[in-house]
Design a protein around this motif. Structure first.
Motif, PDB file in Angstrom:
ATOM      1  N   LEU A  36       0.822  -1.204   0.000  1.00 34.85           N
ATOM      2  CA  LEU A  36       0.000   0.000   0.000  1.00 34.85           C
ATOM      3  C   LEU A  36       0.859   1.259   0.000  1.00 34.85           C
ATOM      4  O   LEU A  36       0.540   2.238  -0.674  1.00 34.85           O
ATOM      5  N   LEU A  37       1.973   1.225   0.727  1.00 37.37           N
ATOM      6  CA  LEU A  37       2.882   2.371   0.730  1.00 37.37           C
ATOM      7  C   LEU A  37       3.438   2.601  -0.675  1.00 37.37           C
ATOM      8  O   LEU A  37       3.548   3.748  -1.113  1.00 37.37           O
ATOM      9  N   ASP A  38       3.745   1.533  -1.389  1.00 39.21           N
ATOM     10  CA  ASP A  38       4.194   1.671  -2.784  1.00 39.21           C
ATOM     11  C   ASP A  38       3.142   2.396  -3.620  1.00 39.21           C
ATOM     12  O   ASP A  38       3.464   3.284  -4.409  1.00 39.21           O
ATOM     13  N   VAL A  39       1.878   2.011  -3.458  1.00 34.59           N
ATOM     14  CA  VAL A  39       0.782   2.641  -4.204  1.00 34.59           C
ATOM     15  C   VAL A  39       0.709   4.128  -3.859  1.00 34.59           C
ATOM     16  O   VAL A  39       0.586   4.979  -4.741  1.00 34.59           O
ATOM     17  N   VAL A  40       0.794   4.448  -2.576  1.00 37.03           N
ATOM     18  CA  VAL A  40       0.747   5.849  -2.135  1.00 37.03           C
ATOM     19  C   VAL A  40       1.906   6.639  -2.737  1.00 37.03           C
ATOM     20  O   VAL A  40       1.719   7.741  -3.262  1.00 37.03           O
ATOM     21  N   GLN A  41       3.100   6.074  -2.670  1.00 38.80           N
ATOM     22  CA  GLN A  41       4.285   6.787  -3.149  1.00 38.80           C
ATOM     23  C   GLN A  41       4.255   7.012  -4.663  1.00 38.80           C
ATOM     24  O   GLN A  41       4.933   7.917  -5.151  1.00 38.80           O
ATOM     25  N   GLU A  42       3.470   6.227  -5.395  1.00 46.44           N
ATOM     26  CA  GLU A  42       3.347   6.388  -6.840  1.00 46.44           C
ATOM     27  C   GLU A  42       2.272   7.390  -7.245  1.00 46.44           C
ATOM     28  O   GLU A  42       2.100   7.682  -8.430  1.00 46.44           O
ATOM     29  N   THR A  43       1.563   7.957  -6.275  1.00 43.70           N
ATOM     30  CA  THR A  43       0.485   8.905  -6.580  1.00 43.70           C
ATOM     31  C   THR A  43       1.053  10.157  -7.237  1.00 43.70           C
ATOM     32  O   THR A  43       2.116  10.650  -6.860  1.00 43.70           O
ATOM     33  N   PRO A  49     -11.920  -0.709  12.650  1.00 45.52           N
ATOM     34  CA  PRO A  49     -13.169  -1.362  12.240  1.00 45.52           C
ATOM     35  C   PRO A  49     -13.566  -1.056  10.794  1.00 45.52           C
ATOM     36  O   PRO A  49     -13.086  -0.099  10.189  1.00 45.52           O
ATOM     37  N   THR A  50     -14.482  -1.840  10.286  1.00 49.74           N
ATOM     38  CA  THR A  50     -15.010  -1.604   8.939  1.00 49.74           C
ATOM     39  C   THR A  50     -15.633  -0.215   8.862  1.00 49.74           C
ATOM     40  O   THR A  50     -16.184   0.295   9.836  1.00 49.74           O
ATOM     41  N   ALA A  51     -15.503   0.410   7.701  1.00 47.66           N
ATOM     42  CA  ALA A  51     -16.039   1.744   7.383  1.00 47.66           C
ATOM     43  C   ALA A  51     -15.418   2.863   8.222  1.00 47.66           C
ATOM     44  O   ALA A  51     -15.974   3.953   8.288  1.00 47.66           O
ATOM     45  N   SER A  52     -14.259   2.620   8.803  1.00 48.23           N
ATOM     46  CA  SER A  52     -13.570   3.658   9.579  1.00 48.23           C
ATOM     47  C   SER A  52     -12.626   4.449   8.688  1.00 48.23           C
ATOM     48  O   SER A  52     -12.105   3.924   7.698  1.00 48.23           O
ATOM     49  N   LEU A  53     -12.422   5.711   9.071  1.00 50.03           N
ATOM     50  CA  LEU A  53     -11.541   6.637   8.356  1.00 50.03           C
ATOM     51  C   LEU A  53     -10.349   7.001   9.224  1.00 50.03           C
ATOM     52  O   LEU A  53     -10.524   7.310  10.396  1.00 50.03           O
ATOM     53  N   ALA A  54      -9.170   7.002   8.637  1.00 46.49           N
ATOM     54  CA  ALA A  54      -7.967   7.498   9.318  1.00 46.49           C
ATOM     55  C   ALA A  54      -7.292   8.490   8.373  1.00 46.49           C
ATOM     56  O   ALA A  54      -7.007   8.163   7.220  1.00 46.49           O
ATOM     57  N   GLU A  55      -7.068   9.703   8.855  1.00 46.94           N
ATOM     58  CA  GLU A  55      -6.437  10.749   8.049  1.00 46.94           C
ATOM     59  C   GLU A  55      -5.036  11.019   8.592  1.00 46.94           C
ATOM     60  O   GLU A  55      -4.866  11.284   9.776  1.00 46.94           O
ATOM     61  N   ILE A  56      -4.054  10.949   7.697  1.00 49.33           N
ATOM     62  CA  ILE A  56      -2.651  11.148   8.071  1.00 49.33           C
ATOM     63  C   ILE A  56      -2.087  12.289   7.241  1.00 49.33           C
ATOM     64  O   ILE A  56      -2.213  12.285   6.013  1.00 49.33           O
ATOM     65  N   SER A  57      -1.464  13.252   7.900  1.00 52.74           N
ATOM     66  CA  SER A  57      -0.846  14.389   7.220  1.00 52.74           C
ATOM     67  C   SER A  57       0.666  14.216   7.200  1.00 52.74           C
ATOM     68  O   SER A  57       1.261  13.731   8.169  1.00 52.74           O
ATOM     69  N   PHE A  58       1.268  14.633   6.091  1.00 51.24           N
ATOM     70  CA  PHE A  58       2.717  14.517   5.910  1.00 51.24           C
ATOM     71  C   PHE A  58       3.287  15.871   5.483  1.00 51.24           C
ATOM     72  O   PHE A  58       2.772  16.479   4.542  1.00 51.24           O
ATOM     73  N   PRO A  59       4.361  16.325   6.115  1.00 51.64           N
ATOM     74  CA  PRO A  59       4.978  17.604   5.741  1.00 51.64           C
ATOM     75  C   PRO A  59       5.926  17.441   4.553  1.00 51.64           C
ATOM     76  O   PRO A  59       7.130  17.702   4.649  1.00 51.64           O
ATOM     77  N   VAL A  60       5.363  16.974   3.434  1.00 51.93           N
ATOM     78  CA  VAL A  60       6.161  16.725   2.225  1.00 51.93           C
ATOM     79  C   VAL A  60       5.440  17.331   1.030  1.00 51.93           C
ATOM     80  O   VAL A  60       4.238  17.581   1.075  1.00 51.93           O
ATOM     81  N   GLU A  61       6.174  17.538  -0.042  1.00 51.35           N
ATOM     82  CA  GLU A  61       5.593  18.067  -1.281  1.00 51.35           C
ATOM     83  C   GLU A  61       5.336  16.970  -2.309  1.00 51.35           C
ATOM     84  O   GLU A  61       4.594  17.168  -3.257  1.00 51.35           O
ATOM     85  N   ARG A  62       5.998  15.822  -2.122  1.00 50.19           N
ATOM     86  CA  ARG A  62       5.888  14.712  -3.077  1.00 50.19           C
ATOM     87  C   ARG A  62       5.446  13.447  -2.347  1.00 50.19           C
ATOM     88  O   ARG A  62       5.949  13.152  -1.259  1.00 50.19           O
ATOM     89  N   TRP A  63       4.557  12.709  -2.971  1.00 49.58           N
ATOM     90  CA  TRP A  63       4.102  11.451  -2.373  1.00 49.58           C
ATOM     91  C   TRP A  63       5.256  10.469  -2.205  1.00 49.58           C
ATOM     92  O   TRP A  63       5.271   9.682  -1.263  1.00 49.58           O
ATOM     93  N   ASP A  64       6.211  10.531  -3.107  1.00 49.16           N
ATOM     94  CA  ASP A  64       7.363   9.632  -3.029  1.00 49.16           C
ATOM     95  C   ASP A  64       8.181   9.852  -1.754  1.00 49.16           C
ATOM     96  O   ASP A  64       8.955   9.002  -1.352  1.00 49.16           O
TER      97      ASP A  64
END
Length: 180
Positions: A90-97, A138-153
């Motif tokens: 999943l991290l690979d997928v995120v970093q390729e955004t 749990p199912t249908a839960s949301l987690a929001e994570i913020s990153f102090p970066v300009e690039r997904w990579d």
């Protein structure tokens, strides 16, 4: 600043006779939970530049109910790599955004999503939200994570801050665990 929001698919129906796990649909409570999470997104003015999702039926139906709650169309990009993926995948997928997108909604499955939160957010003594994720995502839960970066990579383990964790039962107690 990049914002990653993870949404676990809503509760699926184990009683439905399907040949493949991939084809399992949501049950009635799952549909209500995804709809309620969509209403939460609308009520809190939460929007995403890009949506990536597993193409499993339970994720497709979760997005359909989410869109109904939000009150607008959600057009995800379907990515088979998300189906039952590990946190590392999943991290690979995120970093390729594409870096044009500052806010990404990723819809998928456990244990990968829970493990991804725990990988990306450092364990701090006073982080109640992270402790809740560690206890259960749990199912249908949301987690929001913020990153102090300009690039997904540039998103790295322990590099994020968990800014939001919402479970359906936080919004409607009837959507919580069965009381038996």
């Amino acid at each position: 600043m990049k914002k990653l929001t993870l949404l676990r698919h809503a509760k699926s129906g184990w009683d439905d006779p399907v040949a493949r796990d991939f084809d399992r649909p949501l049950n009635a409570r799952g549909k209500r939970a995804a709809l309620r999470i969509g209403q939460y997104l609308r009520d809190n003015d939460l929007h995403y530049d890009h949506v990536l999702s597993s193409p499993a039926i339970r994720c497709v139906e979760t997005i359909e109910q989410l869109a109904q709650g939000v009150g607008e169309t959600i057009a995800p990009s379907w990515d088979k790599r998300i189906y039952l993926a590990s946190a590392v995948s999943l991290l690979d997928v995120v970093q390729e955004t594409d870096d044009r997108h500052d806010s990404l909604l990723l819809v998928g499955h456990n244990p990968g999503l829970e493990d991804l939160v725990l990988m990306l957010v450092p364990d701090r003594i006073d982080d109640e939200a992270r402790d809740q994720v560690e206890e259960k995502f749990p199912t249908a839960s949301l987690a929001e994570i913020s990153f102090p970066v300009e690039r997904w990579d540039d998103v790295r383990p322990n590099g994020g801050t968990l800014s939001l964790f919402v479970r359906p039962r936080d919004l409607d107690p009837s959507l919580g665990p069965d009381q038996s």
